[in-house]
Motif scaffolding. Structure first.
Motif, PDB file in Angstrom:
ATOM      1  N   GLY A 100       6.064  22.135 -15.342  1.00 43.26           N
ATOM      2  CA  GLY A 100       6.570  20.877 -14.541  1.00 43.26           C
ATOM      3  C   GLY A 100       5.464  20.562 -13.722  1.00 43.26           C
ATOM      4  N   ASP A 101       4.337  21.414 -13.362  1.00 40.24           N
ATOM      5  CA  ASP A 101       3.262  20.732 -12.671  1.00 40.24           C
ATOM      6  C   ASP A 101       2.385  19.530 -13.109  1.00 40.24           C
ATOM      7  OD1 ASP A 101       3.533  22.729 -10.777  1.00 40.24           O
ATOM      8  OD2 ASP A 101       2.254  24.238 -11.788  1.00 40.24           O
ATOM      9  N   PHE A 102       2.580  19.580 -14.699  1.00 36.05           N
ATOM     10  CA  PHE A 102       2.017  18.504 -15.374  1.00 36.05           C
ATOM     11  C   PHE A 102       2.519  17.185 -14.864  1.00 36.05           C
ATOM     12  CE2 PHE A 102       1.771  15.273 -18.571  1.00 36.05           C
ATOM     13  CZ  PHE A 102       0.424  15.429 -19.139  1.00 36.05           C
ATOM     14  N   GLN A 103       3.619  17.142 -14.533  1.00 39.41           N
ATOM     15  CA  GLN A 103       4.227  15.646 -14.150  1.00 39.41           C
ATOM     16  C   GLN A 103       3.552  15.052 -12.923  1.00 39.41           C
ATOM     17  OE1 GLN A 103       6.603  14.548 -16.204  1.00 39.41           O
ATOM     18  NE2 GLN A 103       6.591  12.661 -15.044  1.00 39.41           N
ATOM     19  N   TYR A 104       3.304  15.839 -12.047  1.00 34.22           N
ATOM     20  CA  TYR A 104       2.582  15.498 -10.789  1.00 34.22           C
ATOM     21  C   TYR A 104       1.238  14.563 -10.744  1.00 34.22           C
ATOM     22  CZ  TYR A 104       6.222  18.630  -9.110  1.00 34.22           C
ATOM     23  OH  TYR A 104       7.192  19.400  -8.666  1.00 34.22           O
ATOM     24  N   GLY A 105       0.149  15.068 -11.663  1.00 28.24           N
ATOM     25  CA  GLY A 105      -1.051  14.481 -12.142  1.00 28.24           C
ATOM     26  C   GLY A 105      -0.456  13.278 -13.109  1.00 28.24           C
ATOM     27  N   LEU A 131       0.778  -1.168  -0.050  1.00 26.93           N
ATOM     28  CA  LEU A 131       0.097   0.046  -0.009  1.00 26.93           C
ATOM     29  C   LEU A 131       0.894   1.070  -0.142  1.00 26.93           C
ATOM     30  CD1 LEU A 131      -3.377   0.999   1.701  1.00 26.93           C
ATOM     31  CD2 LEU A 131      -1.258   2.362   2.214  1.00 26.93           C
ATOM     32  N   ALA A 132       0.467   2.268  -0.779  1.00 24.87           N
ATOM     33  CA  ALA A 132       1.514   3.441  -0.997  1.00 24.87           C
ATOM     34  C   ALA A 132       0.584   4.546  -1.291  1.00 24.87           C
ATOM     35  CB  ALA A 132       2.343   3.298  -2.029  1.00 24.87           C
ATOM     36  N   SER A 133       0.681   5.679  -0.759  1.00 26.73           N
ATOM     37  CA  SER A 133      -0.215   7.019  -0.951  1.00 26.73           C
ATOM     38  C   SER A 133       0.283   7.295  -2.309  1.00 26.73           C
ATOM     39  CB  SER A 133       0.221   8.000  -0.199  1.00 26.73           C
ATOM     40  OG  SER A 133       1.261   8.790  -0.359  1.00 26.73           O
ATOM     41  N   SER A 134      -0.510   8.217  -3.071  1.00 23.27           N
ATOM     42  CA  SER A 134      -0.347   8.624  -4.474  1.00 23.27           C
ATOM     43  C   SER A 134       0.684   9.566  -4.594  1.00 23.27           C
ATOM     44  CB  SER A 134      -1.864   9.114  -5.020  1.00 23.27           C
ATOM     45  OG  SER A 134      -2.070  10.450  -4.001  1.00 23.27           O
ATOM     46  N   VAL A 174      -1.982  -1.487  -3.749  1.00 23.49           N
ATOM     47  CA  VAL A 174      -3.074  -0.600  -3.662  1.00 23.49           C
ATOM     48  C   VAL A 174      -2.378   0.588  -3.494  1.00 23.49           C
ATOM     49  CG1 VAL A 174      -4.856  -0.231  -1.578  1.00 23.49           C
ATOM     50  CG2 VAL A 174      -4.014  -2.756  -2.210  1.00 23.49           C
ATOM     51  N   LEU A 175      -3.184   1.609  -4.037  1.00 26.74           N
ATOM     52  CA  LEU A 175      -2.991   2.868  -3.964  1.00 26.74           C
ATOM     53  C   LEU A 175      -3.971   3.701  -3.354  1.00 26.74           C
ATOM     54  CD1 LEU A 175      -0.553   4.630  -5.392  1.00 26.74           C
ATOM     55  CD2 LEU A 175      -2.308   5.038  -7.209  1.00 26.74           C
ATOM     56  N   TYR A 176      -3.554   4.652  -2.335  1.00 25.55           N
ATOM     57  CA  TYR A 176      -4.505   5.374  -1.626  1.00 25.55           C
ATOM     58  C   TYR A 176      -4.394   7.051  -1.872  1.00 25.55           C
ATOM     59  CZ  TYR A 176      -7.773   6.752   2.065  1.00 25.55           C
ATOM     60  OH  TYR A 176      -8.707   7.341   2.873  1.00 25.55           O
ATOM     61  N   VAL A 229      -1.449   9.197 -12.625  1.00 28.80           N
ATOM     62  CA  VAL A 229      -2.256   8.332 -13.606  1.00 28.80           C
ATOM     63  C   VAL A 229      -1.468   7.018 -13.908  1.00 28.80           C
ATOM     64  CG1 VAL A 229      -3.032   8.362 -15.938  1.00 28.80           C
ATOM     65  CG2 VAL A 229      -3.501  10.285 -14.807  1.00 28.80           C
ATOM     66  N   LEU A 230      -0.280   7.289 -13.878  1.00 29.14           N
ATOM     67  CA  LEU A 230       0.699   6.310 -14.291  1.00 29.14           C
ATOM     68  C   LEU A 230       0.877   4.866 -13.066  1.00 29.14           C
ATOM     69  CD1 LEU A 230       3.909   7.631 -15.759  1.00 29.14           C
ATOM     70  CD2 LEU A 230       2.004   6.573 -16.953  1.00 29.14           C
ATOM     71  N   SER A 231       0.575   5.854 -11.937  1.00 25.93           N
ATOM     72  CA  SER A 231       0.335   4.920 -10.656  1.00 25.93           C
ATOM     73  C   SER A 231      -0.931   4.154 -10.486  1.00 25.93           C
ATOM     74  CB  SER A 231       0.550   5.742  -9.478  1.00 25.93           C
ATOM     75  OG  SER A 231       1.961   6.392  -9.481  1.00 25.93           O
ATOM     76  N   CYS A 232      -1.781   4.842 -11.040  1.00 30.08           N
ATOM     77  CA  CYS A 232      -3.050   4.103 -11.205  1.00 30.08           C
ATOM     78  C   CYS A 232      -3.080   2.781 -12.090  1.00 30.08           C
ATOM     79  CB  CYS A 232      -4.432   4.925 -11.379  1.00 30.08           C
ATOM     80  SG  CYS A 232      -4.766   6.193 -10.138  1.00 30.08           S
ATOM     81  N   LEU A 233      -2.404   3.070 -13.311  1.00 37.38           N
ATOM     82  CA  LEU A 233      -2.579   1.936 -14.375  1.00 37.38           C
ATOM     83  C   LEU A 233      -1.815   1.057 -13.954  1.00 37.38           C
ATOM     84  CD1 LEU A 233      -1.829   4.200 -17.305  1.00 37.38           C
ATOM     85  CD2 LEU A 233      -3.824   2.942 -16.896  1.00 37.38           C
ATOM     86  N   VAL A 234      -0.767   0.844 -12.942  1.00 37.17           N
ATOM     87  CA  VAL A 234       0.074  -0.257 -12.579  1.00 37.17           C
ATOM     88  C   VAL A 234      -0.463  -0.877 -11.214  1.00 37.17           C
ATOM     89  CG1 VAL A 234       2.018   0.410 -13.609  1.00 37.17           C
ATOM     90  CG2 VAL A 234       1.720   0.982 -11.426  1.00 37.17           C
TER      91      VAL A 234
END
Length: 481
Positions: free
Chosen positions: A119-124, A78-81, A101-103, A128-133
């Motif tokens: 650079g702000d784009f990278q955080y969102g 489990l990790a935070s986003s 599990v992503l929280y 999204v990448l984290s959700c996909l995996v």
């Protein structure tokens, strides 16, 4: 060589081990890790201090890649986003084989940045990448989940060409809402007499009239409200920030259900402690218990208080909450003219001191432009404070309509009424059942979410206690800041 059947037997004999990874161990992120560590068996915790959030989001995967040792007993991660989970599992294939599990405490697709930078784009994008995996994606509120998923198509429009499509449809089946579990302490010994009396006669009302988050439709979701406008002004124009995502508030109607207690006849009940018929009640005590950052819109809060002061109204204020490196100028600017009204200023040294202030306050205010759950507001309600929140963000999901304001002018009007009749707000029985957001209610769902089989949509119910069995490795001491 180990045969597959032998491997299955070996796995069965190994204790299930939950790997908890938190790159930003502070605030609600710390609270969640702590409550899981104390109540979930056989978990291992790795954290980084709550400093330099942007660098944690960019580079923490590399740190954890090097500092989380391999173990055959890990079963669930489990990790935070904040963590770029895609990077971590690419760097550590052994962790990629776990159930992931992503929280989401917050999401970056609708974060109200003050100055948009490339650079702000990278955080969102990382989220999204984290959700996909991930195998399961948990959100602390419906607003958090829906604002993330529905903002995805517009978010990717900033890519000049060859944009990805339909990522929200890939991610949505993995998503569930699992509210943040708050550990509500027993504050009975801190409550003044009128709050004790109100709690005794109103406990059944809270349970009967509270608004569960999962009963709300998604039609009320508002990404940004009008809370950044000037308070108490004749003009209530929307601010320019995130204007395209804002929903124009509906005009409030003073119906019997939605009008505030300052507009209702006072019921005959116990007078607040220290009061007697004919005596002037003590001034209204307003508390603001939030991070001292721009996304909580302290500018609106202090401008409203200064309007009350200029109107000659009696009130007291406690400004609590954590401070970080960059404190908005408005705190120093407002402190001097409000000095005679200030009871408490700044972060309280202990949790007990913090709870005492909440128990002795009358009204708790949120002026947030960015809120996905709001632990501080619910803690204050648990301590008997009347909540006033924007009619936006997560708040309509948690609070009934009578506790919401649509514009700064409405906030100011409500507070004017409370200042004139503080006895009325002290009699009010708050219609929010905070127990719905407690570990006692949510614990079983978290245990299921962190099991090998995972959480099903229908699971819930009362949690039973379990012995703590967590180990925190000394590579990075938990909680060091």
């Amino acid at each position: 060589m180990v045969e597959s059947s032998d491997y299955v037997s070996l796995v069965t004999l190994l204790p299930m081990s939950v790997l908890l990874v938190e790159p930003f161990y502070g605030g609600s992120h710390k609270q969640l890790i702590d409550v899981l560590r104390e109540n979930i068996d056989d978990c291992v915790v790795y954290t980084l201090p709550a400093k330099k959030w942007h660098w944690r989001a960019r580079t923490s995967a590399l740190y954890f890649m090097q500092n989380i040792p391999e173990s055959p007993s890990y079963r669930v991660l489990l990790a935070s986003s904040v963590l770029n989970l895609a990077e971590l599992v690419a760097l550590r294939p052994d962790l990629g084989r776990l159930r992931k599990v992503l929280y989401f405490h917050e999401n970056q697709l609708v974060y109200p940045v003050r100055r948009s930078q490339e650079g702000d784009f990278q955080y969102g994008y990382n989220q999204v990448l984290s959700c996909l995996v991930a195998d399961t994606v948990l959100f602390n509120s419906t607003f958090n989940m829906e604002s993330f998923l529905t903002s995805m198509p517009s978010f990717f429009k900033s890519i000049p060409d060859h944009r990805p499509k339909d990522l929200d449809s890939l991610i949505r089946p993995k998503c569930q809402v699992l509210h943040f579990p708050i550990r509500f302490p027993d504050v009975t010994r801190f409550l003044p007499e009128h709050k004790l009396h109100r709690r005794t006669i109103g406990s059944h009302i809270n349970c009967a009239t509270a608004v569960p988050g999962d009963m709300h439709s998604h039609s009320h979701l508002i990404v940004a409200g009008s809370s950044s406008s000037q308070p108490c002004s004749e003009s209530e124009e929307e601010s320019g920030q995130q204007q395209d995502a804002a929903v124009t508030p509906e005009p409030e109607r003073d119906t019997e259900d939605q009008r505030g207690p300052e507009l209702q006849p006072p019921p005959a009940t116990l007078l607040p402690q220290g009061s007697h018929p004919g005596a002037q009640p003590r001034p209204l005590h307003i508390v603001w218990p939030h991070r001292w950052e721009h996304d909580k819109d302290p500018e609106l809060f202090f401008r409203t208080l200064l309007k009350l002061k200029d109107g000659g109204l009696r009130f007291q204020v406690s400004v609590l909450g954590e401070t970080f490196t960059d404190v908005p100028d408005i705190f120093a600017e407002a402190r001097v003219p409000l000095e005679e009204h200030i009871l408490h200023w700044g972060y309280m040294p202990t949790k007990e001191d913090y709870l005492k202030v909440l128990c002795n306050a009358d009204v708790v205010i949120s002026t947030a432009k960015h809120e996905f759950f709001g632990v501080a507001m619910l803690e204050a309600v648990h301590c008997g404070c009347y909540p006033l929140c924007p009619k936006a963000l997560v708040y309509p999901e948690i609070f009934p309509a009578e506790y919401l304001y649509s514009t700064p002018d409405q906030l100011c009007k409500r507070l004017r009424g409370f200042c004139k009749r503080p006895d009325v707000v002290r009699r009010h029985t708050i219609k929010v059942d905070t127990s719905m957001y407690s570990w006692e209610v949510l614990g079983d769902r978290f245990r299921s979410a962190l099991s090998v089989s995972g959480l099903t949509a229908t699971q819930g119910g009362q949690a039973e206690g379990s012995p703590a069995g967590c180990f925190s490795p000394s590579l990075e001491p938990v909680g060091v800041s």
